[in-house]
Design a protein around this motif. Sequence first.
Motif, PDB file in Angstrom:
ATOM      1  N   ILE A 110      41.690  37.015  33.291  1.00  0.00           N
ATOM      2  CA  ILE A 110      40.997  37.733  34.364  1.00  0.00           C
ATOM      3  C   ILE A 110      39.544  37.995  33.967  1.00  0.00           C
ATOM      4  CG2 ILE A 110      40.867  39.952  35.573  1.00  0.00           C
ATOM      5  CD1 ILE A 110      43.955  39.961  35.576  1.00  0.00           C
ATOM      6  N   ILE A 111      39.326  38.344  32.702  1.00  0.00           N
ATOM      7  CA  ILE A 111      37.959  38.569  32.192  1.00  0.00           C
ATOM      8  C   ILE A 111      37.131  37.286  32.311  1.00  0.00           C
ATOM      9  CG2 ILE A 111      36.613  39.029  30.094  1.00  0.00           C
ATOM     10  CD1 ILE A 111      38.929  40.935  29.260  1.00  0.00           C
ATOM     11  N   ALA A 112      37.775  36.146  32.029  1.00  0.00           N
ATOM     12  CA  ALA A 112      37.063  34.856  32.037  1.00  0.00           C
ATOM     13  C   ALA A 112      37.107  34.178  33.410  1.00  0.00           C
ATOM     14  CB  ALA A 112      37.671  33.937  30.989  1.00  0.00           C
ATOM     15  N   LEU A 113      37.570  34.881  34.430  1.00  0.00           N
ATOM     16  CA  LEU A 113      37.783  34.275  35.747  1.00  0.00           C
ATOM     17  C   LEU A 113      36.498  33.661  36.316  1.00  0.00           C
ATOM     18  CD1 LEU A 113      39.721  33.786  38.142  1.00  0.00           C
ATOM     19  CD2 LEU A 113      39.081  36.034  39.004  1.00  0.00           C
ATOM     20  N   GLN A 114      35.396  34.396  36.252  1.00  0.00           N
ATOM     21  CA  GLN A 114      34.131  33.911  36.827  1.00  0.00           C
ATOM     22  C   GLN A 114      33.647  32.654  36.123  1.00  0.00           C
ATOM     23  OE1 GLN A 114      31.821  37.481  36.387  1.00  0.00           O
ATOM     24  NE2 GLN A 114      32.478  38.330  38.340  1.00  0.00           N
ATOM     25  N   GLY A 129      46.048  33.448  42.286  1.00  0.00           N
ATOM     26  CA  GLY A 129      45.189  34.409  42.977  1.00  0.00           C
ATOM     27  C   GLY A 129      45.188  35.722  42.220  1.00  0.00           C
ATOM     28  N   LYS A 130      44.027  36.335  42.107  1.00  0.00           N
ATOM     29  CA  LYS A 130      43.900  37.535  41.289  1.00  0.00           C
ATOM     30  C   LYS A 130      44.774  38.682  41.799  1.00  0.00           C
ATOM     31  CE  LYS A 130      40.348  40.666  39.490  1.00  0.00           C
ATOM     32  NZ  LYS A 130      38.915  41.028  39.554  1.00  0.00           N
ATOM     33  N   LYS A 131      44.779  38.914  43.115  1.00  0.00           N
ATOM     34  CA  LYS A 131      45.541  40.029  43.683  1.00  0.00           C
ATOM     35  C   LYS A 131      47.036  39.868  43.461  1.00  0.00           C
ATOM     36  CE  LYS A 131      42.268  41.444  47.280  1.00  0.00           C
ATOM     37  NZ  LYS A 131      42.054  41.610  48.747  1.00  0.00           N
ATOM     38  N   VAL A 134      47.845  40.398  39.708  1.00  0.00           N
ATOM     39  CA  VAL A 134      47.781  41.815  39.343  1.00  0.00           C
ATOM     40  C   VAL A 134      49.018  42.555  39.846  1.00  0.00           C
ATOM     41  CG1 VAL A 134      46.532  43.983  39.745  1.00  0.00           C
ATOM     42  CG2 VAL A 134      45.265  41.918  39.156  1.00  0.00           C
ATOM     43  N   PHE A 135      49.457  42.245  41.069  1.00  0.00           N
ATOM     44  CA  PHE A 135      50.660  42.875  41.633  1.00  0.00           C
ATOM     45  C   PHE A 135      51.891  42.565  40.774  1.00  0.00           C
ATOM     46  CE2 PHE A 135      54.368  42.523  44.509  1.00  0.00           C
ATOM     47  CZ  PHE A 135      54.453  43.856  44.902  1.00  0.00           C
ATOM     48  N   LEU A 136      52.056  41.299  40.361  1.00  0.00           N
ATOM     49  CA  LEU A 136      53.195  40.905  39.526  1.00  0.00           C
ATOM     50  C   LEU A 136      53.150  41.577  38.158  1.00  0.00           C
ATOM     51  CD1 LEU A 136      53.347  37.076  40.349  1.00  0.00           C
ATOM     52  CD2 LEU A 136      54.946  38.852  41.105  1.00  0.00           C
ATOM     53  N   LEU A 137      51.942  41.716  37.610  1.00  0.00           N
ATOM     54  CA  LEU A 137      51.792  42.381  36.310  1.00  0.00           C
ATOM     55  C   LEU A 137      52.114  43.869  36.408  1.00  0.00           C
ATOM     56  CD1 LEU A 137      48.552  40.675  34.912  1.00  0.00           C
ATOM     57  CD2 LEU A 137      50.923  40.241  34.250  1.00  0.00           C
ATOM     58  N   ALA A 175      43.944  47.898  35.760  1.00  0.00           N
ATOM     59  CA  ALA A 175      43.424  48.617  36.930  1.00  0.00           C
ATOM     60  C   ALA A 175      41.894  48.643  36.917  1.00  0.00           C
ATOM     61  CB  ALA A 175      43.977  50.039  36.947  1.00  0.00           C
ATOM     62  N   ARG A 176      41.319  48.819  35.719  1.00  0.00           N
ATOM     63  CA  ARG A 176      39.860  48.858  35.569  1.00  0.00           C
ATOM     64  C   ARG A 176      39.236  47.501  35.883  1.00  0.00           C
ATOM     65  NH1 ARG A 176      35.175  51.726  35.627  1.00  0.00           N
ATOM     66  NH2 ARG A 176      33.677  50.922  34.120  1.00  0.00           N
ATOM     67  N   LEU A 177      39.805  46.433  35.326  1.00  0.00           N
ATOM     68  CA  LEU A 177      39.255  45.092  35.515  1.00  0.00           C
ATOM     69  C   LEU A 177      39.394  44.622  36.959  1.00  0.00           C
ATOM     70  CD1 LEU A 177      40.583  43.339  32.277  1.00  0.00           C
ATOM     71  CD2 LEU A 177      38.228  44.000  32.757  1.00  0.00           C
TER      72      LEU A 177
END
Length: 207
Positions: A110-114, A129-131, A134-137, A175-177
């Motif tokens: 996620i940090i390296a996504l961009q 997909g990021k959303k 994140v939901f699964l995590l 949550a922060r990221l």
Amino acid sequence: FGVPLLFLSIACVIVASWLVFRYTLPVKIVLFSSFAFGFVYSLKLTKNIIKRINIDWFKKTYNSKIANSFGWMVVFILPVIQSSVWTIKTFSILLLIFTFVLLRNMLIDIIALQSDLILGRDSIPIILGKKKLVFLLYILTACSLLFFGANVIFGKMFIFLLLGLIVAYYSFLLARLHKLRYLVSIKYELLVDINYLFLGLFFFLIK
């Protein structure tokens, strides 16, 4: 940093080989197979062969970061193979390893996504997909915390409170990221990997 990292990798392989020497044959096979796979995967010859193969999905899989993510799962597989007696404590540690490894790798992705999007590299956050990821995590984190909490309440194993803190720390970072649009990669990678200190403390206390 190529040469120092190469020597560090060789040293880690030697230490890991020495540590695994007293374990069963299946454990040795899995560990040394992972070493061999990583070595072959990083060879220039392998890259040239992949370039000549005209299979699009095969090239994408090789050039993606997915193989690296699943490579870390060897850390989870080894205790499963080695364990002959299953107890709540054993299962809790395995659940911690699985959750820890998966959350850590997904946070790094996620940090390296961009940068991955710019360079055209596939990763699990890009594919799912990021959303959705994140939901699964969050679901995985909630299940882990419930299990660790049940150990503390019903099993009176208060040391497993630390397990909850380790997972909760990654949940806080997640949550922060998820809210940030721009990330300073080095800063947040350090924040992710500082959790190894808590993990080391846990295994020191249960030893």
